[in-house]
Motif scaffolding. Structure first.
Motif, mmCIF file in Angstrom:
data_model
loop_
_atom_site.group_PDB
_atom_site.id
_atom_site.type_symbol
_atom_site.label_atom_id
_atom_site.label_comp_id
_atom_site.label_asym_id
_atom_site.label_seq_id
_atom_site.Cartn_x
_atom_site.Cartn_y
_atom_site.Cartn_z
ATOM 1 N N GLU A 54 42.127 22.455 15.807
ATOM 2 C CA GLU A 54 43.044 22.548 16.940
ATOM 3 C C GLU A 54 42.408 23.296 18.111
ATOM 4 O O GLU A 54 42.536 22.895 19.278
ATOM 5 C CB GLU A 54 44.331 23.259 16.508
ATOM 6 N N ALA A 55 41.699 24.391 17.804
ATOM 7 C CA ALA A 55 41.098 25.212 18.858
ATOM 8 C C ALA A 55 39.990 24.476 19.606
ATOM 9 O O ALA A 55 39.692 24.790 20.759
ATOM 10 C CB ALA A 55 40.553 26.507 18.254
ATOM 11 N N ARG A 56 39.368 23.505 18.969
ATOM 12 C CA ARG A 56 38.275 22.764 19.602
ATOM 13 C C ARG A 56 38.750 21.862 20.744
ATOM 14 O O ARG A 56 37.968 21.488 21.611
ATOM 15 C CB ARG A 56 37.563 21.906 18.555
ATOM 16 N N LEU A 57 40.013 21.499 20.717
ATOM 17 C CA LEU A 57 40.528 20.501 21.669
ATOM 18 C C LEU A 57 40.912 21.144 22.996
ATOM 19 O O LEU A 57 41.411 22.271 23.024
ATOM 20 C CB LEU A 57 41.751 19.803 21.052
ATOM 21 N N PRO A 58 40.724 20.436 24.125
ATOM 22 C CA PRO A 58 40.254 19.041 24.206
ATOM 23 C C PRO A 58 38.746 18.900 24.454
ATOM 24 O O PRO A 58 38.221 17.794 24.409
ATOM 25 C CB PRO A 58 41.026 18.529 25.420
ATOM 26 N N GLU A 59 38.048 20.006 24.738
ATOM 27 C CA GLU A 59 36.661 19.889 25.192
ATOM 28 C C GLU A 59 35.687 19.484 24.091
ATOM 29 O O GLU A 59 34.620 18.940 24.387
ATOM 30 C CB GLU A 59 36.174 21.227 25.787
ATOM 31 N N LEU A 60 36.019 19.743 22.839
ATOM 32 C CA LEU A 60 35.055 19.559 21.756
ATOM 33 C C LEU A 60 35.706 18.844 20.570
ATOM 34 O O LEU A 60 35.811 19.399 19.475
ATOM 35 C CB LEU A 60 34.511 20.926 21.334
ATOM 36 N N PRO A 61 36.143 17.609 20.762
ATOM 37 C CA PRO A 61 36.870 16.922 19.682
ATOM 38 C C PRO A 61 35.987 16.485 18.522
ATOM 39 O O PRO A 61 36.460 16.359 17.397
ATOM 40 C CB PRO A 61 37.478 15.704 20.389
ATOM 41 N N PHE A 62 34.715 16.257 18.788
ATOM 42 C CA PHE A 62 33.814 15.745 17.763
ATOM 43 C C PHE A 62 32.505 16.536 17.763
ATOM 44 O O PHE A 62 32.210 17.283 18.689
ATOM 45 C CB PHE A 62 33.499 14.258 17.993
ATOM 46 N N GLY A 63 31.732 16.333 16.722
ATOM 47 C CA GLY A 63 30.403 16.917 16.651
ATOM 48 C C GLY A 63 30.397 18.313 16.068
ATOM 49 O O GLY A 63 31.431 18.960 15.896
ATOM 50 N N GLU A 64 29.190 18.771 15.769
ATOM 51 C CA GLU A 64 29.002 20.084 15.156
ATOM 52 C C GLU A 64 29.011 21.177 16.210
ATOM 53 O O GLU A 64 28.336 21.067 17.239
ATOM 54 C CB GLU A 64 27.683 20.117 14.387
ATOM 55 N N MET A 65 29.775 22.229 15.969
ATOM 56 C CA MET A 65 29.709 23.410 16.825
ATOM 57 C C MET A 65 28.470 24.209 16.439
ATOM 58 O O MET A 65 28.271 24.532 15.282
ATOM 59 C CB MET A 65 30.948 24.293 16.626
ATOM 60 N N LYS A 66 27.644 24.504 17.428
ATOM 61 C CA LYS A 66 26.432 25.276 17.182
ATOM 62 C C LYS A 66 26.177 26.183 18.376
ATOM 63 O O LYS A 66 26.468 25.819 19.524
ATOM 64 C CB LYS A 66 25.211 24.355 16.986
ATOM 65 N N TRP A 67 25.602 27.348 18.086
ATOM 66 C CA TRP A 67 25.250 28.253 19.168
ATOM 67 C C TRP A 67 24.330 27.560 20.175
ATOM 68 O O TRP A 67 24.470 27.732 21.384
ATOM 69 C CB TRP A 67 24.572 29.505 18.601
ATOM 70 N N GLY A 68 23.413 26.759 19.683
ATOM 71 C CA GLY A 68 22.472 26.085 20.560
ATOM 72 C C GLY A 68 23.110 25.052 21.467
ATOM 73 O O GLY A 68 22.486 24.599 22.433
#
Length: 257
Positions: A54-68
């Motif tokens: 839920e917190a990822r939306l809307p900017e980051l709906p897919f893919g791996e969260m990574k520091w890089g």
């Protein structure tokens, strides 16, 4: 108590099991090596993962969260994920613990048979053992991020359990499972990467580089403010929501006692 080798596969109730997710940062070309992990009761895992989604939306709906991958367009999503860890009810009993190793003091030839891999495995052992000491009634499922290594996860599990027995731990083999996990498919490992990356960004002074990312700097500062940390060279309290342990190693050339 005599250990029956078949018993470690015996299912435990979810009330007893805590899951630990461990990742590393700055393993190469940096002075400080960092390892970190989050621990969460197994029964809360599904709710925590849903809260991250839920917190990822809307900017980051897919893919791996990574520091890089922190960028201007995704920064708000990364901040919300960090805020969920610190503030959301789903993470009330989820804690982050980390250790920092000054690689300038590592002597692999003397203490690790010349192997960086052995030295790295020792630090995983140290961090996992800290979890065992801080949570003395839990039974653990340990999930390090996948990496190429000659060590089998089951070997690490057995070494940890023998260490707990040597330390007179009252639990009978508290580490019941140790399996590598793919961070791309494991939201809690991605959370560790974000939190640990924030510590590493300051500890290794990446912010001082001419090409330092302003968005990573903002996220690192945000995480440190939420954690209440002002000085990365000082250990935090041993327990708590977010801890940092600067491991004290023997100076090169200093003999053992």
């Amino acid at each position: 108590m005599q250990w029956d080798e078949e018993d470690w596969r015996t299912p435990r109730t979810q009330e007893e099991i805590s899951e630990i997710y461990i990742d590393e940062s700055s393993q190469t070309k940096n002075r400080f090596l960092l390892l970190g992990g989050v621990i969460i009761p197994k029964r809360q895992l599904a709710a925590a993962e849903a809260r991250i989604a839920e917190a990822r939306l809307p900017e980051l709906p897919f893919g791996e969260m990574k520091w890089g991958k922190v960028s201007r367009s995704k920064l708000a999503a990364y901040k919300r994920v960090a805020d969920a860890f610190f503030d959301a009810a789903e993470f009330k009993r989820c804690h982050f613990h980390s250790l920092v190793v000054d690689t300038a003091l590592l002597d692999h030839v003397r203490y690790n048979a010349g192997s960086k891999e052995i030295g790295f495995n020792k630090e995983i052992y140290q961090l996992a053992t800290k979890f065992a000491k801080l949570y003395p009634t839990a039974i653990f499922h340990l999930y390090p991020d996948y990496r190429n290594t000659s060590q089998r996860p089951d070997d690490l599990r057995d070494i940890l359990n023998h260490g707990r027995r040597k330390d007179q731990d009252s639990r009978d083999w508290p580490f019941r499972r140790c399996q590598f996990r793919d961070s791309a498919k494991t939201p809690l490992l991605q959370l560790v990467d974000i939190l640990l990356g924030s510590v590493a960004f300051g500890k290794n002074q990446h912010f001082a580089q001419p090409d330092a990312s302003p968005h990573k700097l903002e996220l690192a500062r945000h995480v440190m403010r939420k954690a209440g940390i002002k000085h990365l060279d000082r250990d935090t309290a041993r327990t708590g929501k977010f801890t940092i342990w600067n491991r004290q190693l023997r100076q090169r050339g200093v003999p053992r006692d």
